[in-house]
Design a protein around this motif. Structure first.
Motif, mmCIF file in Angstrom:
data_model
loop_
_atom_site.group_PDB
_atom_site.id
_atom_site.type_symbol
_atom_site.label_atom_id
_atom_site.label_comp_id
_atom_site.label_asym_id
_atom_site.label_seq_id
_atom_site.Cartn_x
_atom_site.Cartn_y
_atom_site.Cartn_z
ATOM 1 N N TRP A 483 0.809 -1.218 0.000
ATOM 2 C CA TRP A 483 0.000 0.000 0.000
ATOM 3 C C TRP A 483 0.842 1.268 0.000
ATOM 4 C CZ3 TRP A 483 -0.997 -2.683 4.903
ATOM 5 C CH2 TRP A 483 -0.482 -2.056 6.026
ATOM 6 N N PRO A 544 -3.026 -1.405 -5.506
ATOM 7 C CA PRO A 544 -3.181 -0.972 -4.116
ATOM 8 C C PRO A 544 -3.810 -1.972 -3.151
ATOM 9 C CG PRO A 544 -3.573 0.873 -5.540
ATOM 10 C CD PRO A 544 -3.381 -0.322 -6.437
ATOM 11 N N GLU A 545 -3.024 -2.253 -2.123
ATOM 12 C CA GLU A 545 -3.427 -3.001 -0.938
ATOM 13 C C GLU A 545 -3.728 -4.472 -1.206
ATOM 14 O OE1 GLU A 545 -5.921 -0.921 1.854
ATOM 15 O OE2 GLU A 545 -5.465 1.023 0.963
#
Length: 812
Positions: A483, A544-545
């Motif tokens: 992230w 992302p993440e």
């Protein structure tokens, strides 16, 4: 006189009970027991949560420039020495080793935290039992009301946050002069209370630093060098406090001040011991002001800050001694000039209408309550107006409302989805002006991002990473690589600039913000490299993440050219090219972007028929992960359409695999994604999964839903509200490339309804009515001379509009 007052009060009470059954009122038979159940008000700068306790009211308030910390100190992170080696590792399939280097050398520190300001308590002398209690939020007028009877006396209080007056206004009223209470201000921060004969003051200073991590966490990630508050030059711990005030850090921190100004009718009102005391009054009005020393993201609020006391004096000058009726009238006129642009109607039974909102929410799974969905839609618009006005700060993770010194995720701006989602409904639901605070933020981060692009990447243009606060921290935050290392925040936010132009056709706006588009495109153009196939990709990226599994079952997250990266860059290049064409500028730069856009890596489809998320097909570490970043090109982007059926169907397959049950904001995103796939059933399923009552006293993980006040739950995170509002709009109206698509994903159960005032790209205003699940009529108004294709199912009507022309469009 007393008889007349009782009659007027009775009429007012009847109106309130009637309004409680209005489709624009949320109402309850009991006060909020915890903060998450309170009702929000806001004027874009000040916000408050109103509990409605008849014995001791609590109004917790915020001002959106009160953060911990001061302007960011550059982190001296330079990726250039490691970049070639990391690219080589990725080419060799050593993704985990590449991620380890980034984890150890490119990591930053957590951003500062949005702070609670204080509380206004109103402690009533009478603790007698109450009857006929109603606590409500009237979204049509943006007023929170509490009504009840006590000892046969009808008592009410109204709370609203006035944008014209720049104050939170509390009005207390009784059918007899029995109002007796003590009102005072407090704060979770160390403060001084002061007063004079007219007002009560609360003065304090926000933390110099607020850190939700502990020192063990910092050591685990080897970030001691980035935390001089906690470690000396040799890495030894010097202190462990999570919250540090200025007396321990060179006097740093933002100063703040609140002011309580009372007035009354009948009885007595006095100020002593820094408290307001009312005795036997029939009416009392309290004006609550707040201000800070914040003076921009680059100036120290403790050394170069504004004077909050002078700011409050300036706000008080706006008031001019107007009576309560006039204050409320101006507030409602101002608010309704925005809110009343859109109306939305779906039917509900009389039984449902008579239920308090929390009961309707709890029973939704038993029987569909369509009107509750219209309330959720309008609640998102209400929150947008309450939380994002004028030149103020944009909505953060908690919007404008926060009661914790160490809030979830610092109550900051997370740029890999959450901030963007907050503003998805701004244009389509006719609140374009509320978008402006986001554009102010983009200007500020673009300025900070120029230095970062040069110092961290050795590139031109500007870039920024995924977590920031009011200080616009440009460098990566801490945590895990999947992230913290993501540098597409700026390009994604730039889509909001282009969308605003598409909805408004405001060329002056486009001209003002074009240099920001160009700067982001410049960075991306220089950041791209050729892969082994000759395609352009980002050399180091994440989705992302999320993470995947290497062949040896080791988790990894770094690759070259993640799908989200390429989708964002493709969109940015296309938007910048079109903007330059409209403005007749930068011919050579346009040509360069066209060439590079054509070489960008294409979408890839995996063995399951799914759209791939990373550079190649991996086994997913968490197949139902909450993020669906690789589907950005479907929504909010629009380069995945049914014109390219293979990719379109692959997006559908990916969404099927992810599932429709997850955290609230993720389900809200999926409402729009399914709507873009024209799948009304799945879109509605995602929406109704969100309509799930959550008790804030019961801890649960990843159980998306709503608190009784309809705020997105577990923990409170406001993006789910805005995503739901945007998703409902997307079900009812879509517009791209001079095409206006009516009811593209209308749920089968929504047999009859209407929506008026939605906006389509091109500046059109669209009203739609339908019966028996079919469009009856649409009214479309164009502010410009232009042509549009109006589509309903497979029918298309081409229509030419003159300036200001409103047309009736009918389909068989």
């Amino acid at each position: 006189m007393k008889t007349r007052l009782i009659v007027l009060f009775t009429i007012s009470l009847c109106i309130t009970v009637s309004n409680a059954q209005s489709n624009l009122t949320l109402w309850y038979k009991s006060p909020a027991k915890v903060w998450e159940e309170a009702l929000p008000v806001g004027n874009g700068r000040m916000g408050a949560m109103v509990f409605g306790d008849p014995r001791k009211e609590r109004i917790q308030f915020n001002e959106n420039t009160l953060y911990s910390g001061e302007p960011e100190t550059p982190k001296n992170i330079n990726i250039v020495p490691d970049l070639t080696h990391i690219q080589q590792l990725l080419n060799e399939g050593k993704n985990t080793e590449a991620g380890d280097i980034i984890q150890n050398k490119w990591i930053g520190r957590l951003n500062e935290a949005y702070q609670p300001f204080g509380d206004l308590y109103i402690d009533f002398d009478s603790k007698e039992a109450v009857t006929d209690y109603i606590h409500s939020l009237d979204m049509e007028n943006a007023v929170v009301t509490t009504f009840y009877k006590q000892n046969g006396v009808k008592i009410s209080r109204e709370v609203f946050a006035s944008y014209p007056a720049q104050a939170i206004i509390i009005h207390l009223k009784a059918s007899k002069p029995v109002l007796s209470f003590t009102a005072y201000l407090s704060s979770p921060h160390p403060v001084n209370n002061e007063s004079d004969s007219q007002v009560v003051y609360l003065k304090g200073q926000a933390p110099a630093h607020a850190q939700r991590r502990d020192t063990e966490h910092m050591k685990r990630f080897n970030t001691q060098r980035l935390h001089p508050e906690y470690f000396d030059a040799t890495g030894h711990i010097i202190q462990k406090k999570h919250v540090i005030y200025g007396d321990e850090m060179d006097g740093k921190g933002t100063f703040f001040e609140a002011c309580l100004l009372p007035s009354h009718k009948d009885g007595q009102l006095s100020i002593s011991n820094h408290q307001v005391t009312a005795r036997n009054c029939s009416e009392v009005t309290l004006m609550l002001y707040a201000a800070t020393s914040y003076n921009g993201p680059s100036k120290s609020p403790s050394r170069e800050g504004k004077n909050p006391h002078q700011e409050i004096i300036n706000y008080r000058k706006i008031y001019k001694g107007e009576n309560y009726i006039e204050l409320k009238r101006k507030h409602i006129i101002d608010y309704q000039s925005l809110f009343n642009r859109v109306s939305f109607s779906l039917p509900a039974s009389q039984q449902q209408k008579k239920m308090p909102t929390d009961e309707r929410l709890k029973r939704f799974k038993e029987k569909e309550d369509q009107e509750l969905l219209t309330q959720l839609f309008q609640f998102g618009r209400y929150l947008m107006i309450a939380g994002s006005r004028g030149e103020g700060q944009p909505l953060n993770l908690q919007g404008l409302w926060n009661d914790k010194i160490l809030p979830p995720w610092n109550s900051g701006y997370t740029l890999n989805i959450n901030l963007e989602m907050n503003y998805w409904p701004a244009e389509v639901t006719n609140l374009s002006e509320c978008h402006q605070p986001l554009f102010n933020l983009i200007e500020e981060i673009a300025d900070k991002g120029k230095d970062l692009a040069r110092d961290m990447y050795g590139l031109d243009g500007w870039a920024i990473h995924h977590n920031i606060s009011i200080w616009r921290e440009a460098y990566p935050s801490d945590g895990f690589v999947y992230w913290f290392f993501w540098n597409m925040s700026g390009p994604w936010l730039c889509t909001h600039i282009w969308e605003h132009y598409l909805f408004t056709k405001d060329v002056d706006f486009l001209k003002k913000y074009y240099p920001i588009l160009k700067g982001a495109a410049t960075f991306c153009s220089e950041w791209l490299v050729e892969n082994s196939k000759g395609e352009l990709v980002t050399p180091v990226s994440t989705s992302p993440e999320n993470a995947y599994l290497m062949p040896d079952n080791t988790p990894a997250s770094v690759c070259e050219g993640s799908t989200m990266d390429i989708a964002i860059i493709r969109s940015l290049f296309s938007n910048t090219i079109q903007a330059a064409e409209i403005l007749q500028t930068d011919m050579n730069f346009r040509s360069e972007l066209i060439q590079k856009r054509n070489k960008l890596k294409k979408y890839q489809i995996g063995t399951k028929g799914q759209l791939l998320e990373w550079d190649k097909e991996y086994e997913e570490n968490e197949p139902q992960h909450r993020h669906v970043s690789h589907l950005l090109g479907l929504y909010p982007g629009h380069d995945i359409t049914n014109d390219t059926p293979d990719v379109f169907n692959a997006a559908r397959k990916s969404l099927d695999i992810r599932g429709n049950k997850t955290t609230g904001w993720s389900m809200a995103w999926k409402v729009s994604l399914w709507a873009r796939l024209y799948d009304a059933s799945k879109s509605y399923e995602a929406l109704t999964n969100l309509i799930n009552y959550v008790n804030p006293k019961i801890k649960a993980e990843n159980q998306g839903g709503l608190y009784r006040n309809l705020l997105n739950a577990l923990p409170f995170q406001i993006d789910g509200n805005f995503g739901a509002t945007a998703g409902i709009a997307e079900m009812l109206l879509q517009s791209h490339n001079e095409n206006i698509h009516l009811l593209p994903a209308l749920p089968l159960t929504w047999k009859e309804g209407s929506i008026k005032g939605l906006k389509a790209r091109g500046g059109y205003t669209v009203d739609i009515e339908w019966k028996e699940g079919k469009t009856v009529v649409a009214y479309i108004t164009s502010p410009y001379k232009q042509t549009a294709n109006i589509q309903y199912k497979d029918q298309i009507i081409k229509s030419h509009f003159n300036i200001g022309e409103r047309k009736k469009i009918s389909f068989k």
